[in-house]
Design a protein around this motif. Structure first.
Motif, PDB file in Angstrom:
ATOM      1  N   GLY A 197       1.105  10.449  -1.971  1.00 33.67           N
ATOM      2  CA  GLY A 197       0.527  11.688  -0.893  1.00 33.67           C
ATOM      3  C   GLY A 197      -0.559  10.911  -0.053  1.00 33.67           C
ATOM      4  O   GLY A 197      -1.258  11.674   0.911  1.00 33.67           O
ATOM      5  N   ALA A 198      -0.740   9.685   0.377  1.00 34.71           N
ATOM      6  CA  ALA A 198      -1.798   8.751   1.087  1.00 34.71           C
ATOM      7  C   ALA A 198      -1.159   9.207   2.148  1.00 34.71           C
ATOM      8  O   ALA A 198      -0.149   7.698   2.629  1.00 34.71           O
ATOM      9  N   LYS A 199      -1.493   9.109   3.519  1.00 37.20           N
ATOM     10  CA  LYS A 199      -1.360   9.167   4.920  1.00 37.20           C
ATOM     11  C   LYS A 199      -1.673   8.152   5.244  1.00 37.20           C
ATOM     12  O   LYS A 199      -3.175   7.042   5.270  1.00 37.20           O
ATOM     13  N   GLY A 200      -0.912   7.185   6.193  1.00 43.54           N
ATOM     14  CA  GLY A 200      -0.610   5.770   6.800  1.00 43.54           C
ATOM     15  C   GLY A 200      -1.510   4.852   5.510  1.00 43.54           C
ATOM     16  O   GLY A 200      -1.945   3.980   6.502  1.00 43.54           O
ATOM     17  N   ILE A 201      -0.793   4.996   4.592  1.00 42.67           N
ATOM     18  CA  ILE A 201      -1.178   3.784   3.509  1.00 42.67           C
ATOM     19  C   ILE A 201      -0.092   3.135   3.140  1.00 42.67           C
ATOM     20  O   ILE A 201       0.779   4.378   2.424  1.00 42.67           O
ATOM     21  N   GLU A 202      -0.357   1.521   3.057  1.00 44.96           N
ATOM     22  CA  GLU A 202       1.331   1.029   2.475  1.00 44.96           C
ATOM     23  C   GLU A 202       0.406   0.319   1.353  1.00 44.96           C
ATOM     24  O   GLU A 202      -0.117  -0.766   1.692  1.00 44.96           O
ATOM     25  N   LEU A 203       2.016  -0.121   0.754  1.00 42.59           N
ATOM     26  CA  LEU A 203       1.725  -1.617  -0.287  1.00 42.59           C
ATOM     27  C   LEU A 203       1.630  -2.306   0.136  1.00 42.59           C
ATOM     28  O   LEU A 203       2.925  -3.091   0.685  1.00 42.59           O
TER      29      LEU A 203
END
Length: 229
Positions: A197-203
């Motif tokens: 659900g976080a926009k613009g965040i990647e692992l």
């Protein structure tokens, strides 16, 4: 009165800012002795990852400042913590070690960081996420103050999603709650749900860290595209 936080749809847990603040005020005199060695490998790994990135760093939950001397001199650090007693120890450490790269130390709520958007190249949170009343709100704040291309580096306990270990962790939870942290309800699925659900965040990375293999070093990256949109 403590805020009631629902953890899994069926159970509720009493866990609020005042309780956490009081718990870590009590921990302050002995924190380094009790946890310094136990968490040293994780702390070393997190600091190494941060030093490679460089720039301006926010360490949330800086505590007694045990990590501060390990940062490279070119890295600029601002530390926050919920406990004034912990920060008193951190200020003493900065003075004793003559650290010149510490921008400031301040009491601050991890869920309501007092910084503008896109303020830091790295946000570091060591063993913090399981010790705040609303972890997802804190993660959102960490992402908000992170610059595009920057990284959120988390050291965190990852509990079991199922099985006997989950059962034991749930039974231990009422005991450890007043110590200022949680044993249960922080399976990896909770982090992946937040990430979805976080926009613009990647692992970027998840790495198991001692002790006992119950802890992880997790690196999230804030993408350029999402911030510019």
């Amino acid at each position: 009165m403590a805020e009631i936080m629902k953890l899994d749809g069926t159970r509720q847990l009493d866990f609020d800012r005042e309780m956490v603040e009081q718990a870590y005020d009590r921990w302050a005199p002995v924190y380094d002795l009790v946890f310094g060695g136990v968490f040293s490998k994780g702390r070393d790994a997190a600091i190494q990852a941060t030093n490679k990135l460089g720039g301006r760093v926010l360490e949330v939950g800086v505590g007694t400042g045990i990590s501060l001397p390990q940062y490279a001199p070119h890295v600029r650090i601002f530390g926050t913590d919920i406990s004034e007693a912990m920060l008193k120890k951190a200020r003493q450490r900065v003075a004793e070690c003559r650290l010149k790269n510490i921008e400031g130390l301040a009491v601050m709520d991890a869920e309501k960081l007092e910084f503008p958007d896109n303020s830091f190249d790295v946000v570091m949170a060591q063993y913090v996420v399981t010790a705040v009343p609303n972890p997802e709100a804190a993660l959102d704040e960490f992402a908000r103050v992170l610059r595009p291309g920057g990284e959120l580096i988390i050291l965190t306990r990852v509990s079991a999603d199922a099985g006997m270990r989950r059962f034991i962790e749930q039974k231990l939870q009422p005991v450890v709650r007043r110590l200022g942290f949680r044993t249960a309800e922080f399976g990896w699925s909770r982090y992946t749900k937040w990430l979805a659900g976080a926009k613009g965040i990647e692992l970027a990375e998840r790495r198991l860290i001692p002790p006992l293999g119950h802890f992880s070093l997790v690196r999230f990256r804030k993408t350029e595209i999402a911030t510019a949109a």
